[in-house]
Design a protein around this motif. Structure first.
Motif, PDB file in Angstrom:
ATOM      1  N   LEU A  55       0.833  -1.201   0.000  1.00  0.00           N
ATOM      2  CA  LEU A  55       0.000   0.000   0.000  1.00  0.00           C
ATOM      3  C   LEU A  55       0.873   1.257   0.000  1.00  0.00           C
ATOM      4  O   LEU A  55       0.642   2.186  -0.789  1.00  0.00           O
ATOM      5  CB  LEU A  55      -0.914   0.008   1.232  1.00  0.00           C
ATOM      6  CG  LEU A  55      -1.647   1.329   1.535  1.00  0.00           C
ATOM      7  CD1 LEU A  55      -2.503   1.757   0.354  1.00  0.00           C
ATOM      8  CD2 LEU A  55      -2.494   1.200   2.799  1.00  0.00           C
ATOM      9  N   ALA A  56       1.876   1.282   0.873  1.00  0.00           N
ATOM     10  CA  ALA A  56       2.760   2.446   0.952  1.00  0.00           C
ATOM     11  C   ALA A  56       3.484   2.672  -0.379  1.00  0.00           C
ATOM     12  O   ALA A  56       3.580   3.808  -0.856  1.00  0.00           O
ATOM     13  CB  ALA A  56       3.776   2.240   2.080  1.00  0.00           C
ATOM     14  N   GLN A  57       3.965   1.590  -0.993  1.00  0.00           N
ATOM     15  CA  GLN A  57       4.655   1.701  -2.282  1.00  0.00           C
ATOM     16  C   GLN A  57       3.719   2.225  -3.363  1.00  0.00           C
ATOM     17  O   GLN A  57       4.098   3.106  -4.146  1.00  0.00           O
ATOM     18  CB  GLN A  57       5.189   0.325  -2.685  1.00  0.00           C
ATOM     19  CG  GLN A  57       5.913   0.284  -4.018  1.00  0.00           C
ATOM     20  CD  GLN A  57       7.346   0.764  -3.923  1.00  0.00           C
ATOM     21  OE1 GLN A  57       8.254   0.003  -3.736  1.00  0.00           O
ATOM     22  NE2 GLN A  57       7.548   2.067  -4.067  1.00  0.00           N
ATOM     23  N   SER A  58       2.486   1.722  -3.412  1.00  0.00           N
ATOM     24  CA  SER A  58       1.511   2.168  -4.411  1.00  0.00           C
ATOM     25  C   SER A  58       1.204   3.654  -4.257  1.00  0.00           C
ATOM     26  O   SER A  58       1.155   4.391  -5.245  1.00  0.00           O
ATOM     27  CB  SER A  58       0.209   1.356  -4.294  1.00  0.00           C
ATOM     28  OG  SER A  58       0.412   0.024  -4.644  1.00  0.00           O
ATOM     29  N   ASN A  92      -1.619  -6.840  -9.843  1.00  0.00           N
ATOM     30  CA  ASN A  92      -0.431  -6.105  -9.416  1.00  0.00           C
ATOM     31  C   ASN A  92      -0.492  -5.740  -7.930  1.00  0.00           C
ATOM     32  O   ASN A  92       0.517  -5.345  -7.348  1.00  0.00           O
ATOM     33  CB  ASN A  92      -0.279  -4.820 -10.235  1.00  0.00           C
ATOM     34  CG  ASN A  92       1.101  -4.215 -10.122  1.00  0.00           C
ATOM     35  OD1 ASN A  92       2.105  -4.904 -10.273  1.00  0.00           O
ATOM     36  ND2 ASN A  92       1.170  -2.925  -9.835  1.00  0.00           N
ATOM     37  N   THR A  93      -1.666  -5.889  -7.331  1.00  0.00           N
ATOM     38  CA  THR A  93      -1.814  -5.682  -5.894  1.00  0.00           C
ATOM     39  C   THR A  93      -1.574  -6.991  -5.139  1.00  0.00           C
ATOM     40  O   THR A  93      -0.812  -7.034  -4.177  1.00  0.00           O
ATOM     41  CB  THR A  93      -3.232  -5.163  -5.557  1.00  0.00           C
ATOM     42  OG1 THR A  93      -3.425  -3.904  -6.220  1.00  0.00           O
ATOM     43  CG2 THR A  93      -3.416  -4.981  -4.059  1.00  0.00           C
ATOM     44  N   SER A 215      -3.482   1.458  -5.037  1.00  0.00           N
ATOM     45  CA  SER A 215      -3.789   2.187  -3.791  1.00  0.00           C
ATOM     46  C   SER A 215      -5.233   1.954  -3.363  1.00  0.00           C
ATOM     47  O   SER A 215      -5.518   1.722  -2.180  1.00  0.00           O
ATOM     48  CB  SER A 215      -3.542   3.686  -3.983  1.00  0.00           C
ATOM     49  OG  SER A 215      -2.197   3.950  -4.294  1.00  0.00           O
ATOM     50  N   ILE A 216      -6.157   1.997  -4.337  1.00  0.00           N
ATOM     51  CA  ILE A 216      -7.586   1.789  -4.028  1.00  0.00           C
ATOM     52  C   ILE A 216      -7.817   0.400  -3.446  1.00  0.00           C
ATOM     53  O   ILE A 216      -8.456   0.235  -2.396  1.00  0.00           O
ATOM     54  CB  ILE A 216      -8.446   1.993  -5.296  1.00  0.00           C
ATOM     55  CG1 ILE A 216      -8.439   3.468  -5.723  1.00  0.00           C
ATOM     56  CG2 ILE A 216      -9.887   1.515  -5.052  1.00  0.00           C
ATOM     57  CD1 ILE A 216      -9.047   3.723  -7.080  1.00  0.00           C
ATOM     58  N   TYR A 217      -7.284  -0.636  -4.129  1.00  0.00           N
ATOM     59  CA  TYR A 217      -7.489  -2.013  -3.667  1.00  0.00           C
ATOM     60  C   TYR A 217      -6.846  -2.251  -2.306  1.00  0.00           C
ATOM     61  O   TYR A 217      -7.423  -2.904  -1.437  1.00  0.00           O
ATOM     62  CB  TYR A 217      -6.915  -3.004  -4.686  1.00  0.00           C
ATOM     63  CG  TYR A 217      -7.641  -3.022  -6.007  1.00  0.00           C
ATOM     64  CD1 TYR A 217      -9.027  -2.922  -6.079  1.00  0.00           C
ATOM     65  CD2 TYR A 217      -6.939  -3.144  -7.209  1.00  0.00           C
ATOM     66  CE1 TYR A 217      -9.692  -2.940  -7.288  1.00  0.00           C
ATOM     67  CE2 TYR A 217      -7.594  -3.166  -8.432  1.00  0.00           C
ATOM     68  CZ  TYR A 217      -8.971  -3.058  -8.474  1.00  0.00           C
ATOM     69  OH  TYR A 217      -9.620  -3.076  -9.675  1.00  0.00           O
ATOM     70  N   MET A 222      -6.917  -3.247   3.426  1.00  0.00           N
ATOM     71  CA  MET A 222      -6.262  -2.949   4.696  1.00  0.00           C
ATOM     72  C   MET A 222      -7.189  -2.311   5.731  1.00  0.00           C
ATOM     73  O   MET A 222      -7.076  -2.576   6.928  1.00  0.00           O
ATOM     74  CB  MET A 222      -5.076  -1.999   4.461  1.00  0.00           C
ATOM     75  CG  MET A 222      -3.913  -2.625   3.755  1.00  0.00           C
ATOM     76  SD  MET A 222      -2.852  -3.459   4.934  1.00  0.00           S
ATOM     77  CE  MET A 222      -1.749  -4.305   3.821  1.00  0.00           C
ATOM     78  N   PHE A 223      -8.119  -1.453   5.266  1.00  0.00           N
ATOM     79  CA  PHE A 223      -8.910  -0.667   6.213  1.00  0.00           C
ATOM     80  C   PHE A 223     -10.393  -1.030   6.248  1.00  0.00           C
ATOM     81  O   PHE A 223     -11.115  -0.570   7.136  1.00  0.00           O
ATOM     82  CB  PHE A 223      -8.757   0.824   5.903  1.00  0.00           C
ATOM     83  CG  PHE A 223      -7.360   1.330   6.108  1.00  0.00           C
ATOM     84  CD1 PHE A 223      -6.913   1.678   7.375  1.00  0.00           C
ATOM     85  CD2 PHE A 223      -6.489   1.446   5.042  1.00  0.00           C
ATOM     86  CE1 PHE A 223      -5.617   2.146   7.569  1.00  0.00           C
ATOM     87  CE2 PHE A 223      -5.188   1.902   5.220  1.00  0.00           C
ATOM     88  CZ  PHE A 223      -4.750   2.252   6.488  1.00  0.00           C
TER      89      PHE A 223
END
Length: 331
Positions: A55-58, A92-93, A215-217, A222-223
């Motif tokens: 997530l941070a990388q995206s 890719n996620t 980032s969306i996925y 995650m949240f």
């Protein structure tokens, strides 16, 4: 730009690209290994939520590509619409997240070797699904890589290496790496299809679209869908600022590394980039063994050389094919 400048200038640009790719990704590898094995703070806690790195990388790469597009591409249009990346964004996620999670179960050198065997599923699918016939030298490359990875996997790692792993489990770790490779194959094929359909799509456009969906996925998983993994990861970073700093540096290394990869491909082609990134993987294993305390036995080093001999031979065959094509065009 075509990159047909003076010889010395071209060599300097190539050296610059090599230095950039090696420094960015070798540093990222050290940070990735640190985050997966280190115990942070006086309480000696591990950073368990390695998928948070994805997530941070995206997020960092999304904003990075947005800035690059504004700086270098201006308002040029005609690229692929943002929604075309939704399917590749899924693989890719999930794929890279599996590769990162594998570090809980196998060592970093083992993960690098497993992820270096990309040609195996590609050739297997090509033979079984599309009926592609490969040459004997290509099968030799595959045999060297498959044999080296398999032999390395069957060898028992040192007790020092095992003690650093969060949950030692070689079959699960290698399984996650190979699933990562399979999903990467779909991602790459989809990206190629998008580039073919929308000819004005730049590397920055692809980076932006992929990381937007990533980032969306990741945020949804995650949240929203998971059991507060994202909040737990953020809480850990607040308690252990050292881990937060490592994550930030990890993400910046990835973004900078992608810059150099795009520059290399645009100036020297994808084959030169493959050569540089393959040698970088070998150096990453050497650095891991020397700096990060993952000692390899002589037999394990033999497996490493076996894998990279196969990869080097594959690169040589590709260079040879490229030369023959250029000769035919010149005639």
């Amino acid at each position: 730009m075509e990159g047909r400048g003076p010889g010395l200038g071209r060599v300097l640009v190539l050296v610059f690209c090599i230095a950039g790719i090696w420094s960015a990704y070798i540093t990222q590898g050290v940070l990735q290994e640190t985050l997966s094995t280190k115990r942070f703070g006086p309480d000696g806690k591990r950073f368990e939520h390695l998928a948070f790195l994805n997530l941070a990388q995206s997020a960092v790469c999304f904003f990075w590509s947005l800035i690059m597009i504004r700086l270098w591409s201006g308002s040029r249009g005609g690229g692929a619409p943002w929604w075309t990346y939704w399917s590749a964004g899924i693989t890719n996620t999930i794929g890279p997240a599996m590769g990162i999670e594998a570090l809980k179960y196998i060592s970093y050198p083992a993960q690098v070797l497993a992820k270096s065997s990309k040609m195996i599923p590609v050739m297997l699918m090509g033979t079984l699904v599309y009926g592609i016939k490969y040459t004997i030298p290509e099968y030799v490359c595959t045999f060297l890589v498959a044999g080296g990875v398999s032999a390395f996997a069957l060898m028992k790692p040192s007790s020092k290496t095992i003690s650093k792993l969060a949950h030692p489990n070689a079959p699960l770790g290698y399984g996650l790496c190979f699933l990562n490779l399979a999903l990467d194959g779909f991602t790459n094929a989809t990206q190629d299809n998008i580039s073919a359909r929308y000819l004005k799509t730049s590397a920055w456009d692809i980076m932006l679209g992929m990381n937007l969906w990533g980032s969306i996925y990741n945020i949804l998983y995650m949240f929203v869908l998971s059991r507060n993994i994202g909040f737990e990861a953020i809480a850990f970073c607040r308690e252990h600022p050292e881990a937060a700093w490592d994550i930030l540096m990890y993400c910046l290394c990835g973004a900078v590394g992608q810059n150099f990869i795009f520059l290399t491909i645009s100036r020297f082609g994808s084959l030169a980039n493959t050569t540089i990134t393959t040698t970088r993987k070998f150096v990453s294993i050497v650095v891991s063994s020397l700096v990060s305390g993952n000692p390899l036995s002589i037999k394990q080093w033999g497996c490493v050389f076996m894998v990279f001999s196969g990869l080097s031979y594959q690169i040589y065959l590709k260079w040879k094919k490229l030369k023959m094509k250029k000769k035919k065009k010149a005639l």
